[in-house]
Design a protein around this motif. Structure first.
Motif, short mmCIF file in Angstrom:
data_model
loop_
_atom_site.label_atom_id
_atom_site.label_comp_id
_atom_site.label_asym_id
_atom_site.label_seq_id
_atom_site.Cartn_x
_atom_site.Cartn_y
_atom_site.Cartn_z
N GLY A 493 49.36 46.55 26.05
CA GLY A 493 48.01 46.48 26.56
C GLY A 493 47.61 45.12 27.11
O GLY A 493 48.44 44.34 27.57
N SER A 494 46.30 44.85 27.05
CA SER A 494 45.75 43.68 27.71
C SER A 494 44.81 42.91 26.79
O SER A 494 44.44 43.38 25.71
CB SER A 494 44.99 44.10 28.98
N ARG A 495 44.43 41.75 27.26
CA ARG A 495 43.47 40.90 26.55
C ARG A 495 42.45 40.39 27.57
O ARG A 495 42.66 40.49 28.78
CB ARG A 495 44.18 39.73 25.88
N PRO A 496 41.33 39.83 27.10
CA PRO A 496 40.33 39.34 28.05
C PRO A 496 40.89 38.29 29.00
O PRO A 496 41.73 37.46 28.61
CB PRO A 496 39.25 38.75 27.15
N VAL A 529 24.70 42.36 33.31
CA VAL A 529 26.07 42.87 33.39
C VAL A 529 26.75 42.18 34.56
O VAL A 529 26.32 42.32 35.71
CB VAL A 529 26.10 44.40 33.58
N ASN A 530 27.79 41.41 34.27
CA ASN A 530 28.51 40.66 35.30
C ASN A 530 29.74 41.46 35.74
O ASN A 530 30.63 41.74 34.93
CB ASN A 530 28.94 39.30 34.77
N ASP A 531 29.78 41.85 37.02
CA ASP A 531 30.84 42.72 37.51
C ASP A 531 31.57 42.08 38.69
O ASP A 531 31.26 42.34 39.86
CB ASP A 531 30.25 44.07 37.94
N PRO A 532 32.57 41.24 38.43
CA PRO A 532 33.33 40.64 39.52
C PRO A 532 34.43 41.55 40.07
O PRO A 532 35.10 41.17 41.03
CB PRO A 532 33.95 39.40 38.86
N VAL A 533 34.63 42.72 39.49
CA VAL A 533 35.71 43.62 39.90
C VAL A 533 35.22 44.67 40.88
O VAL A 533 35.89 44.97 41.88
CB VAL A 533 36.36 44.28 38.66
N GLY A 534 34.09 45.28 40.62
CA GLY A 534 33.54 46.27 41.53
C GLY A 534 34.08 47.67 41.32
O GLY A 534 33.98 48.51 42.22
N ASP A 535 34.63 47.97 40.15
CA ASP A 535 35.10 49.32 39.87
C ASP A 535 34.04 50.07 39.08
O ASP A 535 32.86 49.71 39.09
CB ASP A 535 36.45 49.30 39.16
N VAL A 618 27.13 40.74 29.57
CA VAL A 618 28.28 41.60 29.31
C VAL A 618 29.27 41.38 30.45
O VAL A 618 28.95 41.62 31.63
CB VAL A 618 27.90 43.08 29.22
N HIS A 619 30.44 40.90 30.12
CA HIS A 619 31.46 40.53 31.11
C HIS A 619 32.38 41.70 31.39
O HIS A 619 33.04 42.22 30.47
CB HIS A 619 32.26 39.33 30.59
N CYS A 620 32.44 42.12 32.66
CA CYS A 620 33.28 43.25 33.07
C CYS A 620 34.39 42.78 34.01
O CYS A 620 34.70 43.44 35.00
CB CYS A 620 32.43 44.32 33.75
N GLY A 621 34.98 41.64 33.70
CA GLY A 621 35.96 41.04 34.59
C GLY A 621 37.37 41.53 34.38
O GLY A 621 37.65 42.42 33.57
N HIS A 622 38.28 40.94 35.17
CA HIS A 622 39.70 41.28 35.06
C HIS A 622 40.24 40.91 33.68
O HIS A 622 39.75 39.99 33.01
CB HIS A 622 40.50 40.55 36.13
N VAL A 642 52.17 44.76 31.77
CA VAL A 642 52.77 44.28 33.01
C VAL A 642 51.69 43.64 33.87
O VAL A 642 51.80 42.49 34.28
CB VAL A 642 53.45 45.43 33.79
N ALA A 643 50.64 44.41 34.15
CA ALA A 643 49.45 43.93 34.87
C ALA A 643 48.36 44.96 34.63
O ALA A 643 48.56 46.14 34.93
CB ALA A 643 49.73 43.78 36.36
N PRO A 644 47.23 44.57 34.07
CA PRO A 644 46.17 45.54 33.80
C PRO A 644 45.64 46.17 35.09
O PRO A 644 45.18 45.48 35.99
CB PRO A 644 45.09 44.70 33.11
N ARG A 645 45.73 47.50 35.15
CA ARG A 645 45.27 48.26 36.32
C ARG A 645 44.63 49.55 35.83
O ARG A 645 43.88 49.54 34.88
CB ARG A 645 46.44 48.54 37.27
#
Length: 670
Positions: A493-496, A529-535, A618-622, A642-645
């Motif tokens: 999995g992933s981490r912040p 809500v901070n959304d730098p990803v846009g998903d 609330v951080h919604c980043g990569h 491998v890479a969070p997607r």
């Protein structure tokens, strides 16, 4: 009527009442149906589909709606190959024939778009040309010629497209037909002429179906259900079946919406049309029907005679066969996410499925297990269950991770998210002994907290790995020495990820932690809500918090919030939901700092900064991969580590990891 029973359609007999409808695939080679099309359709025929409608082919060169849109004049070889591939299963195959009219594109043929009237398309804003009699004659001739080609290729018939993307629908609608001639006073005229020409071309021995938009969701001028009932009564004698759909250029997400629209949304509309035709023609229900039980209820309630389950069969081509064999619980669920099956965009992605990455790639990926074959892993696990003192059927190895009683090493999958579950499923289905180790108390990873829409997929994956004999251990940590000398899949999995703003006394919470219940917002006060990803994450979280009574500000650097939702068709609808929920949108804005009870934001165009009151961000980043320290060099990695997607990549890489360990001939996976 049973979903899996045969049904007569005109002069032909379909082996089930389940339809696999027409949809964009981008599988074409130039404008020809390719061998990838053939494999794609044959897989659904093998799974029990009763009627397959191939991707809509343009009947005239003036129609080139997307780059890889099939052209009927070039489709005969592909149609013939598809008919031959599906014939052994008894599935009926018909060609969808259409012309997109003003909803097409002039980018490829560099000519004016064709339309009933000079009404600019609401999406492209392009002004079309108004058809005169010479062009109308070409339209009629084009449909007839295409139908003759389809019949000559061995198909069972044709389906005429008068649905959402359709010149014929545009002639039916007051939104787009403002003519003062016979085609304006009788808006049904061109469609009747086309159906007559097509019937003459295919003869009485082949099917003639119609896909009809029965509600444009624009009652001030468009087609209404009342109009559609009248159309259906008049057209029924000309048809062998009728598919009820909705939508127009003004409602582009109406025909195939995502999970925000209830499944079976066309049920009342379809029932009304079926009542109107009074048994004169079989009627097909379309509209996000993904559950076999819901499809059966539609038949039981007299809503329809057949049910279109297109996305459900993209997710699981064996849907009908599994239901017929008494195992509906084994059907891989469609979650209506539209992430990989909605491919009408300028990237030209190949059709696939977030929950079954093999869809659309049948010519590349190894086939799955034939229905009814019991995987080797189940019998092996049952034998090991007799080991004294170990009811889970495994013996402790020297490293503390299980080794089998027979001496065969167990493949260890570390991580119980979607990538790990899929890897374990495929490995076990191919005869491997598998142990799945998850450090938390529940399987599913971050996807488990991403929303209820994903729960059916995770429940299905978990049920399958247990059915296949995988030993599952939750709340189990793996140390560096536990995996030495083992075959390992790492799906940890992933981490912040990084936060590109300063924090000086303010409260910042990770979206994943908040959704998982491992973090809490202050009791009262506004939230940013901070959304730098846009998903979907930032939009969904802002919507959820606002519905819970919070004052919410959504910050995005993009021109529109949730810009990636355009790919799934939810962008406009999402903005409507945000507006109704009262969410404040700060577009073209980046977060620069978080202070006590306030956030500092900056306009990306002007550089102007101002403060926004909030008790928390609330951080919604990569996110970043979360590797396992000391993992063996030979371990195969999959998913977010491998890479969070997205879910699609997690399942795809989980499958690939399994194949890398056991090889494409190491058994087959169901």
């Amino acid at each position: 009527m049973r979903l899996t029973e045969s049904v007569a359609l005109g002069p032909r007999m379909a082996p089930s009442r389940v339809v696999f409808g027409p949809h964009e695939t981008n599988l074409a080679r130039r404008r020809e149906l390719s061998e990838r099309h053939v494999a794609y359709y044959a897989r659904r025929a093998a799974g029990g589909a009763g009627l397959i409608v191939t991707e809509t082919a343009s009947v005239h060169p003036s129609d080139w709606p997307y780059e890889r849109a099939p052209l009927a004049a070039d489709s005969r070889p592909g149609w013939a190959a598809t008919a031959a591939a599906c014939a052994p299963y008894g599935t009926l195959v018909v060609a969808s024939l259409g012309h997109a009219g003003s909803q097409g594109s002039s980018a490829y043929h560099q000519s004016a778009l064709w339309a009933p009237s000079r009404v600019a398309d609401v999406v492209s804003r392009e002004m079309p040309m108004e058809l005169e009699e010479p062009e109308l004659a070409e339209v009629r001739a084009g449909f007839a010629a295409a139908a003759r080609l389809a019949a000559g290729s061995g198909l069972d018939g044709v389906e005429i497209e008068a649905g959402q993307y359709s010149l014929l629908r545009q002639f039916l609608s007051g939104l787009t037909n403002q003519r003062e001639d016979a085609y304006g006073s009788d808006r049904l005229l061109l469609l009747r002429q086309v159906l007559g020409a097509v019937r003459e071309a295919v003869g009485e021995g082949r099917l003639l179906g119609l896909r009809l938009s029965c509600d444009e969701l624009a009652p001030w001028a468009g087609i209404t259900p009342e109009h559609a009932e009248g159309f259906a009564r008049k057209l029924a004698p000309l048809l062998d079946y009728l598919v009820v759909v909705r939508g127009s250029a003004m409602a582009s997400s109406a025909t195939r919406p995502d999970f925000h629209t209830p499944a079976g949304f066309n049920t009342e509309l379809c029932a009304a049309v079926r009542t109107a035709v009074a048994g004169a023609v079989p009627v097909v229900l379309q509209g996000s029907v993904t559950d076999p039980a819901q499809a059966q209820r539609a038949l039981d309630d007299g809503v329809a005679d057949l049910v279109e389950m297109t996305r459900a069969q993209i997710a699981d081509p064996e849907l009908v066969a599994l239901v017929r064999s008494g195992h509906p619980e084994r059907v891989r669920p469609c979650v209506l996410c539209n992430q990989k099956c909605r491919v009408r965009d300028n990237r030209n992605p190949v059709v696939s499925c977030a929950v079954d990455p093999r869809s659309g790639h049948e010519t590349e990926d190894p086939p799955e297990v034939p229905l009814g074959r019991e995987p080797v892993a189940v019998a092996a696990a049952e034998r090991e269950a007799d080991v004294p003192g170990r009811p889970d059927g495994v013996l402790p190895g020297a490293s503390g991770i299980a080794r089998s009683a027979t001496g065969q090493d167990t493949v260890v999958v570390v991580g119980g998210g979607p990538a790990g579950l899929e890897a374990a499923r495929v490995l076990a289905g191919r005869g491997q002994r598998v142990e799945l180790v998850e450090r938390t108390e529940r399987l599913g990873g971050l996807l488990r907290v991403a929303g209820e829409r994903w729960a059916p997929l995770l429940d299905w994956l978990e049920s399958q790995v247990r059915r296949l004999g995988v030993v599952v251990r939750t709340e189990t940590a793996v140390g560096p020495g536990d995996l030495t000398g083992r075959r390992v899949v790492l799906a940890t999995g992933s981490r912040p990820g990084p936060r590109r703003y300063d924090i000086d006394g303010g409260t910042v919470l990770e979206a994943a932690e908040l959704l998982a219940g491992r973090a809490e917002l202050p009791d009262d006060g506004p939230v940013l809500v901070n959304d730098p990803v846009g998903d979907a994450t930032g939009v969904a979280l802002a919507e959820h918090l606002a519905e819970a009574g919070r004052a919410v500000t959504l910050v995005t650097q993009d021109q529109v919030a949730g810009t990636q939702l355009a790919l799934t068709g939810d962008l406009a609808d999402a903005h409507g939901r945000l507006r109704r929920a009262g969410v404040t949108l700060l577009r073209r804005t980046v977060l620069r700092g978080v202070l006590a009870d306030v956030a500092l934001v900056e306009d990306v165009l002007t550089g102007e900064q101002h403060k926004v009151a909030c008790v928390a961000v609330v951080h919604c980043g990569h996110r970043l991969p979360d590797p396992l320290p000391g993992a063996p060099n030979g371990a195969v990695r999959a998913g977010d580590c491998v890479a969070p997607r997205t879910v699609h990549e997690a399942l795809l890489e989980g499958r690939r990891a399994a194949l890398a360990l056991c090889g494409p001939k190491g058994g087959t996976a169901r």
